[in-house]
Motif scaffolding. Structure first.
Motif, PDB file in Angstrom:
ATOM      1  N   GLU A  33       0.974  -1.224  -0.072  1.00  0.00           N
ATOM      2  CA  GLU A  33       0.008  -0.059   0.005  1.00  0.00           C
ATOM      3  C   GLU A  33       0.904   1.091  -0.005  1.00  0.00           C
ATOM      4  O   GLU A  33       1.716   1.517   0.871  1.00  0.00           O
ATOM      5  CB  GLU A  33      -0.981   0.049   1.401  1.00  0.00           C
ATOM      6  N   VAL A  34       0.762   2.044  -0.954  1.00  0.00           N
ATOM      7  CA  VAL A  34       1.474   3.257  -1.119  1.00  0.00           C
ATOM      8  C   VAL A  34       0.767   4.455  -0.363  1.00  0.00           C
ATOM      9  O   VAL A  34      -0.419   4.929  -0.633  1.00  0.00           O
ATOM     10  CB  VAL A  34       1.682   3.725  -2.503  1.00  0.00           C
ATOM     11  N   ARG A  35       1.515   4.746   0.750  1.00  0.00           N
ATOM     12  CA  ARG A  35       1.106   5.750   1.514  1.00  0.00           C
ATOM     13  C   ARG A  35       1.701   7.157   1.572  1.00  0.00           C
ATOM     14  O   ARG A  35       2.910   7.311   1.846  1.00  0.00           O
ATOM     15  CB  ARG A  35       1.010   5.377   2.941  1.00  0.00           C
ATOM     16  N   PRO A  36       1.309   8.381   0.682  1.00  0.00           N
ATOM     17  CA  PRO A  36       2.003   9.425   0.361  1.00  0.00           C
ATOM     18  C   PRO A  36       2.618  10.081   1.438  1.00  0.00           C
ATOM     19  O   PRO A  36       1.879  10.111   2.664  1.00  0.00           O
ATOM     20  CB  PRO A  36       0.839  10.306  -0.210  1.00  0.00           C
ATOM     21  N   ARG A  37       3.905  10.410   1.580  1.00  0.00           N
ATOM     22  CA  ARG A  37       4.480  10.980   2.538  1.00  0.00           C
ATOM     23  C   ARG A  37       4.504   9.881   3.576  1.00  0.00           C
ATOM     24  O   ARG A  37       5.006  10.601   4.701  1.00  0.00           O
ATOM     25  CB  ARG A  37       3.988  12.381   2.787  1.00  0.00           C
ATOM     26  N   ALA A  38       4.417   8.847   3.843  1.00  0.00           N
ATOM     27  CA  ALA A  38       4.268   8.053   4.990  1.00  0.00           C
ATOM     28  C   ALA A  38       5.077   6.646   4.795  1.00  0.00           C
ATOM     29  O   ALA A  38       5.462   5.995   5.736  1.00  0.00           O
ATOM     30  CB  ALA A  38       2.971   7.817   5.539  1.00  0.00           C
ATOM     31  N   GLY A  39       5.471   6.272   3.453  1.00  0.00           N
ATOM     32  CA  GLY A  39       6.027   5.191   3.254  1.00  0.00           C
ATOM     33  C   GLY A  39       5.240   4.140   2.354  1.00  0.00           C
ATOM     34  O   GLY A  39       4.188   4.452   2.064  1.00  0.00           O
ATOM     35  N   LEU A  40       5.733   2.958   2.605  1.00  0.00           N
ATOM     36  CA  LEU A  40       5.345   1.793   1.892  1.00  0.00           C
ATOM     37  C   LEU A  40       4.738   0.858   2.854  1.00  0.00           C
ATOM     38  O   LEU A  40       5.664   0.118   3.594  1.00  0.00           O
ATOM     39  CB  LEU A  40       6.041   1.302   0.652  1.00  0.00           C
ATOM     40  N   ALA A  41       3.482   0.326   2.867  1.00  0.00           N
ATOM     41  CA  ALA A  41       3.083  -0.544   3.749  1.00  0.00           C
ATOM     42  C   ALA A  41       3.067  -1.712   3.161  1.00  0.00           C
ATOM     43  O   ALA A  41       2.168  -2.065   2.353  1.00  0.00           O
ATOM     44  CB  ALA A  41       1.822   0.201   4.518  1.00  0.00           C
ATOM     45  N   ILE A  42       3.531  -2.708   3.725  1.00  0.00           N
ATOM     46  CA  ILE A  42       3.552  -4.307   3.347  1.00  0.00           C
ATOM     47  C   ILE A  42       2.226  -4.915   3.814  1.00  0.00           C
ATOM     48  O   ILE A  42       1.810  -4.468   4.772  1.00  0.00           O
ATOM     49  CB  ILE A  42       4.719  -5.063   3.711  1.00  0.00           C
ATOM     50  N   ALA A  43       1.642  -5.425   2.842  1.00  0.00           N
ATOM     51  CA  ALA A  43       0.266  -6.025   3.128  1.00  0.00           C
ATOM     52  C   ALA A  43       0.203  -6.891   4.612  1.00  0.00           C
ATOM     53  O   ALA A  43       1.133  -7.760   4.507  1.00  0.00           O
ATOM     54  CB  ALA A  43      -0.252  -6.759   2.069  1.00  0.00           C
ATOM     55  N   PRO A  44      -0.771  -6.772   5.367  1.00  0.00           N
ATOM     56  CA  PRO A  44      -0.890  -7.623   6.671  1.00  0.00           C
ATOM     57  C   PRO A  44      -1.141  -8.954   6.190  1.00  0.00           C
ATOM     58  O   PRO A  44      -1.484  -9.140   5.062  1.00  0.00           O
ATOM     59  CB  PRO A  44      -1.755  -7.170   7.432  1.00  0.00           C
ATOM     60  N   LEU A  45      -0.931  -9.850   6.903  1.00  0.00           N
ATOM     61  CA  LEU A  45      -1.493 -11.335   6.671  1.00  0.00           C
ATOM     62  C   LEU A  45      -2.489 -11.606   7.935  1.00  0.00           C
ATOM     63  O   LEU A  45      -2.362 -11.716   8.948  1.00  0.00           O
ATOM     64  CB  LEU A  45      -0.217 -12.300   6.868  1.00  0.00           C
ATOM     65  N   HIS A  46      -3.788 -11.665   7.478  1.00  0.00           N
ATOM     66  CA  HIS A  46      -5.006 -12.210   8.510  1.00  0.00           C
ATOM     67  C   HIS A  46      -5.250 -13.535   8.047  1.00  0.00           C
ATOM     68  O   HIS A  46      -5.665 -13.897   6.723  1.00  0.00           O
ATOM     69  CB  HIS A  46      -6.131 -11.185   8.203  1.00  0.00           C
ATOM     70  N   PRO A  47      -5.104 -14.340   8.749  1.00  0.00           N
ATOM     71  CA  PRO A  47      -5.341 -15.956   8.534  1.00  0.00           C
ATOM     72  C   PRO A  47      -6.863 -16.284   7.717  1.00  0.00           C
ATOM     73  O   PRO A  47      -6.978 -17.045   6.899  1.00  0.00           O
ATOM     74  CB  PRO A  47      -5.456 -16.729   9.882  1.00  0.00           C
ATOM     75  N   ALA A  48      -7.728 -15.394   8.135  1.00  0.00           N
ATOM     76  CA  ALA A  48      -9.239 -15.604   7.535  1.00  0.00           C
ATOM     77  C   ALA A  48      -9.119 -15.269   6.121  1.00  0.00           C
ATOM     78  O   ALA A  48      -9.992 -15.612   5.068  1.00  0.00           O
ATOM     79  CB  ALA A  48     -10.268 -14.848   8.338  1.00  0.00           C
ATOM     80  N   ASP A  49      -8.073 -14.343   5.658  1.00  0.00           N
ATOM     81  CA  ASP A  49      -7.802 -13.785   4.121  1.00  0.00           C
ATOM     82  C   ASP A  49      -7.561 -15.015   3.256  1.00  0.00           C
ATOM     83  O   ASP A  49      -7.960 -14.979   2.059  1.00  0.00           O
ATOM     84  CB  ASP A  49      -7.241 -12.724   3.959  1.00  0.00           C
ATOM     85  N   TRP A  50      -6.994 -16.018   3.567  1.00  0.00           N
ATOM     86  CA  TRP A  50      -6.503 -17.054   2.953  1.00  0.00           C
ATOM     87  C   TRP A  50      -7.779 -17.497   2.259  1.00  0.00           C
ATOM     88  O   TRP A  50      -7.697 -18.033   1.116  1.00  0.00           O
ATOM     89  CB  TRP A  50      -5.664 -18.033   3.765  1.00  0.00           C
TER      90      TRP A  50
END
Length: 217
Positions: A64-81
């Motif tokens: 996730e590109v966050r302007p002026r805040a950096g790049l957030a790596i996607a979280p891992l939520h087990p239910a999303d699998w």
């Protein structure tokens, strides 16, 4: 395309594959925030190819590109699998059927190489080598199926699934997963459309079982 354009495209591809591998293997931790500059330094590539790779990974939902805040790596939520597998399942059956119908000699060579790499990874208990072989199989499937539209939709789902598998199942699921993948390859190379679809479905059901187990932990 001139030489500079070809070189730039190759650099962007290298940046993408390197960053994807770092995300899948949790080298870039889920939920962490990094900067573009830090990734450029780490990869040793130019700003433009790294930025192109970041944009592609953002589209795939891995960054996730966050302007002026950096790049957030996607979280891992087990239910999303389970949600990933649900979205992926029909696409995998389509690609498997099409691959069995249209597989060429060149694609067959890619499948043979993937199967061999998977077997070698299991013998060596090398999870990272298995992940690379799995990605190679997905790429062979995309080539053989001759359906770039389905392949483009399936690719990010395959990457998300690899990431979940590495996090929740890599320590115990190597041999079982390889067995299912090799069965899929065999059906495709035999030109057995329904058999290939059945093997793809068995693989998705196996992954769904792993996903449900992960969600209960």
């Amino acid at each position: 395309m001139n030489y500079n354009g070809i070189a730039q495209e190759a650099a962007a591809s290298r940046a993408y594959h390197a960053l994807e591998r770092m995300i899948v293997t949790l080298d870039l931790l889920p939920g962490s925030v990094v900067t573009e500059g830090a990734l450029i330094e780490r990869l040793g590539l130019g700003r433009t190819p790294v930025r192109e790779a970041i944009q592609r990974l953002a589209w795939e939902g891995l960054i996730e590109v966050r302007p002026r805040a950096g790049l957030a790596i996607a979280p891992l939520h087990p239910a999303d699998w389970s949600r990933v597998i649900e979205a992926r399942r029909s696409l995998e059956l389509l690609l498997a059927r099409s691959a069995a119908r249209f597989v060429t000699r060149n694609a067959a060579d890619l499948f043979h190489a993937s199967a061999l790499a998977m077997r070698q990874a299991v013998i060596a208990s090398d999870v990272l080598a298995f992940l690379q072989a799995d990605k190679s199989l997905d790429e062979a499937l995309a080539v053989a199926a001759d359906n770039p539209f389905a392949a483009r939709v399936a690719a990010p789902l395959q990457t998300h699934s690899r990431r979940f598998w590495y996090r929740y199942n890599a320590e115990t699921g190597l041999a079982e997963s390889a067995e299912h993948h090799v069965a899929l390859i065999r059906a495709i190379l035999d030109g057995d459309e329904e058999g290939a679809a059945a093997e793809a479905d068995r693989l998705m059901l196996l992954l769904r079982a792993h996903a449900e187990a992960a969600a209960r932990r």
